[in-house]
Design a protein around this motif. Structure first.
Motif, PDB file in Angstrom:
ATOM      1  N   SER A  93      11.434  -1.538  12.654  1.00  0.00           N
ATOM      2  CA  SER A  93      10.808  -2.284  11.566  1.00  0.00           C
ATOM      3  C   SER A  93      11.184  -1.608  10.259  1.00  0.00           C
ATOM      4  O   SER A  93      11.218  -0.374  10.173  1.00  0.00           O
ATOM      5  CB  SER A  93       9.284  -2.271  11.721  1.00  0.00           C
ATOM      6  OG  SER A  93       8.904  -2.910  12.911  1.00  0.00           O
ATOM      7  N   VAL A  94      11.477  -2.425   9.251  1.00  0.00           N
ATOM      8  CA  VAL A  94      11.855  -1.893   7.941  1.00  0.00           C
ATOM      9  C   VAL A  94      10.922  -2.452   6.879  1.00  0.00           C
ATOM     10  O   VAL A  94      10.387  -3.555   7.016  1.00  0.00           O
ATOM     11  CB  VAL A  94      13.331  -2.212   7.592  1.00  0.00           C
ATOM     12  CG1 VAL A  94      14.275  -1.578   8.603  1.00  0.00           C
ATOM     13  CG2 VAL A  94      13.584  -3.701   7.495  1.00  0.00           C
ATOM     14  N   ASP A  95      10.728  -1.673   5.824  1.00  0.00           N
ATOM     15  CA  ASP A  95       9.888  -2.128   4.719  1.00  0.00           C
ATOM     16  C   ASP A  95      10.225  -1.319   3.474  1.00  0.00           C
ATOM     17  O   ASP A  95      10.847  -0.249   3.561  1.00  0.00           O
ATOM     18  CB  ASP A  95       8.404  -1.974   5.064  1.00  0.00           C
ATOM     19  CG  ASP A  95       7.500  -2.866   4.220  1.00  0.00           C
ATOM     20  OD1 ASP A  95       7.995  -3.874   3.657  1.00  0.00           O
ATOM     21  OD2 ASP A  95       6.306  -2.567   4.111  1.00  0.00           O
ATOM     22  N   ALA A  96       9.797  -1.841   2.330  1.00  0.00           N
ATOM     23  CA  ALA A  96      10.001  -1.168   1.045  1.00  0.00           C
ATOM     24  C   ALA A  96       8.684  -1.149   0.286  1.00  0.00           C
ATOM     25  O   ALA A  96       7.774  -1.934   0.569  1.00  0.00           O
ATOM     26  CB  ALA A  96      11.064  -1.909   0.226  1.00  0.00           C
ATOM     27  N   ALA A  97       8.607  -0.249  -0.671  1.00  0.00           N
ATOM     28  CA  ALA A  97       7.444  -0.170  -1.554  1.00  0.00           C
ATOM     29  C   ALA A  97       7.948   0.087  -2.964  1.00  0.00           C
ATOM     30  O   ALA A  97       8.888   0.846  -3.169  1.00  0.00           O
ATOM     31  CB  ALA A  97       6.507   0.947  -1.115  1.00  0.00           C
ATOM     32  N   PRO A 133      10.070  -3.986 -12.335  1.00  0.00           N
ATOM     33  CA  PRO A 133      10.653  -2.875 -11.606  1.00  0.00           C
ATOM     34  C   PRO A 133       9.798  -1.605 -11.731  1.00  0.00           C
ATOM     35  O   PRO A 133       8.994  -1.466 -12.639  1.00  0.00           O
ATOM     36  CB  PRO A 133      12.017  -2.680 -12.261  1.00  0.00           C
ATOM     37  CG  PRO A 133      11.842  -3.181 -13.643  1.00  0.00           C
ATOM     38  CD  PRO A 133      10.823  -4.277 -13.564  1.00  0.00           C
ATOM     39  N   GLY A 134      10.027  -0.710 -10.783  1.00  0.00           N
ATOM     40  CA  GLY A 134       9.323   0.564 -10.775  1.00  0.00           C
ATOM     41  C   GLY A 134       9.987   1.501  -9.796  1.00  0.00           C
ATOM     42  O   GLY A 134      11.101   1.263  -9.334  1.00  0.00           O
ATOM     43  N   ILE A 135       9.276   2.550  -9.472  1.00  0.00           N
ATOM     44  CA  ILE A 135       9.802   3.511  -8.508  1.00  0.00           C
ATOM     45  C   ILE A 135       9.746   2.870  -7.119  1.00  0.00           C
ATOM     46  O   ILE A 135       8.694   2.419  -6.683  1.00  0.00           O
ATOM     47  CB  ILE A 135       9.009   4.820  -8.570  1.00  0.00           C
ATOM     48  CG1 ILE A 135       9.205   5.449  -9.954  1.00  0.00           C
ATOM     49  CG2 ILE A 135       9.446   5.768  -7.464  1.00  0.00           C
ATOM     50  CD1 ILE A 135       8.328   6.646 -10.210  1.00  0.00           C
ATOM     51  N   MET A 136      10.898   2.806  -6.473  1.00  0.00           N
ATOM     52  CA  MET A 136      11.028   2.074  -5.202  1.00  0.00           C
ATOM     53  C   MET A 136      11.586   2.998  -4.129  1.00  0.00           C
ATOM     54  O   MET A 136      12.405   3.873  -4.406  1.00  0.00           O
ATOM     55  CB  MET A 136      11.958   0.869  -5.412  1.00  0.00           C
ATOM     56  CG  MET A 136      12.173  -0.005  -4.180  1.00  0.00           C
ATOM     57  SD  MET A 136      13.440   0.576  -3.038  1.00  0.00           S
ATOM     58  CE  MET A 136      14.907   0.445  -4.030  1.00  0.00           C
ATOM     59  N   GLU A 137      11.130   2.788  -2.888  1.00  0.00           N
ATOM     60  CA  GLU A 137      11.673   3.482  -1.725  1.00  0.00           C
ATOM     61  C   GLU A 137      11.612   2.532  -0.540  1.00  0.00           C
ATOM     62  O   GLU A 137      10.905   1.526  -0.571  1.00  0.00           O
ATOM     63  CB  GLU A 137      10.903   4.773  -1.448  1.00  0.00           C
ATOM     64  CG  GLU A 137       9.430   4.588  -1.234  1.00  0.00           C
ATOM     65  CD  GLU A 137       8.661   5.906  -1.228  1.00  0.00           C
ATOM     66  OE1 GLU A 137       9.215   6.927  -0.769  1.00  0.00           O
ATOM     67  OE2 GLU A 137       7.511   5.903  -1.672  1.00  0.00           O
ATOM     68  N   TYR A 138      12.369   2.863   0.502  1.00  0.00           N
ATOM     69  CA  TYR A 138      12.331   2.050   1.719  1.00  0.00           C
ATOM     70  C   TYR A 138      12.472   2.944   2.934  1.00  0.00           C
ATOM     71  O   TYR A 138      12.898   4.100   2.830  1.00  0.00           O
ATOM     72  CB  TYR A 138      13.406   0.961   1.689  1.00  0.00           C
ATOM     73  CG  TYR A 138      14.835   1.434   1.828  1.00  0.00           C
ATOM     74  CD1 TYR A 138      15.387   1.693   3.088  1.00  0.00           C
ATOM     75  CD2 TYR A 138      15.654   1.601   0.720  1.00  0.00           C
ATOM     76  CE1 TYR A 138      16.707   2.107   3.222  1.00  0.00           C
ATOM     77  CE2 TYR A 138      16.963   2.016   0.845  1.00  0.00           C
ATOM     78  CZ  TYR A 138      17.483   2.267   2.101  1.00  0.00           C
ATOM     79  OH  TYR A 138      18.781   2.685   2.243  1.00  0.00           O
TER      80      TYR A 138
END
Length: 178
Positions: free
Chosen positions: A51-55, A60-65
């Protein structure tokens, strides 16, 4: 120190009992939001999957996955944080990273995502973001270009499947920041 929780059906309770406790503890939002009949139609997730997801903090802002083993929740990969990213970009990159990861491992697992937008971008082999590249997000855009290039130069048979949040709760790769 006793811990307890309730479930809408015996079948879901058995599933929780026989799986990873950490995937269920403290997640009221993980309660299914469908009728027992609808839950039966949808069925259970395929646990031979990732399972994959991002936050993204801001858009826009600080993003990771990240990508995790669906059954155990064990993290398989994580990227970020990236400056000035969007959740859709992160979801797209997470799927492509998952595809490359599974291809490298010669795995026949399925990929789950909760983003129809990212699924569409992967099918089109294009990150269709409206976000403009700048100094702060240059590294992110370099990664986007690499992902698009990977999609154009690689074949895969990995099914990319929509995670049924209303039936199964939050995707196991969720960052838990809602």
């Amino acid at each position: 120190g006793a811990q307890y929780m309730s479930f809408p059906s015996f079948e879901i309770a058995k599933k929780a009992y026989n799986s990873n406790y950490d995937a269920y503890k403290g997640k009221k939002k993980n309660s299914p939001q469908l009728s027992p009949q609808d839950l039966l139609k949808i069925g259970e997730p395929n646990y031979h999957s990732i399972s994959v997801d991002a936050a993204s903090s801001g858009n826009p802002g600080i993003m990771e996955y990240q990508g995790v083993d669906t059954k155990t929740g064990k993290r398989l990969f994580k990227q970020g944080p990236f400056q000035e990213g969007t959740n859709n970009i992160g979801e797209f990159l997470a799927i492509v990273h998952g595809l490359a990861f599974l291809k490298q491992k010669n795995s026949d697992r399925v990929i789950y995502t909760d983003s129809r937008t990212a699924m569409s971008w992967v099918r089109k082999k294009s990150c269709n973001t409206k976000l403009l590249e700048n100094k702060k997000n240059k590294a992110l855009f370099n990664l986007i270009r690499r992902a698009v290039e990977w999609l154009k130069n690689n074949s895969y048979n990995t099914p990319i499947v929509k995670w049924e949040t209303k039936a199964w709760g939050e995707i196991p790769a969720d960052f838990g920041r809602k």
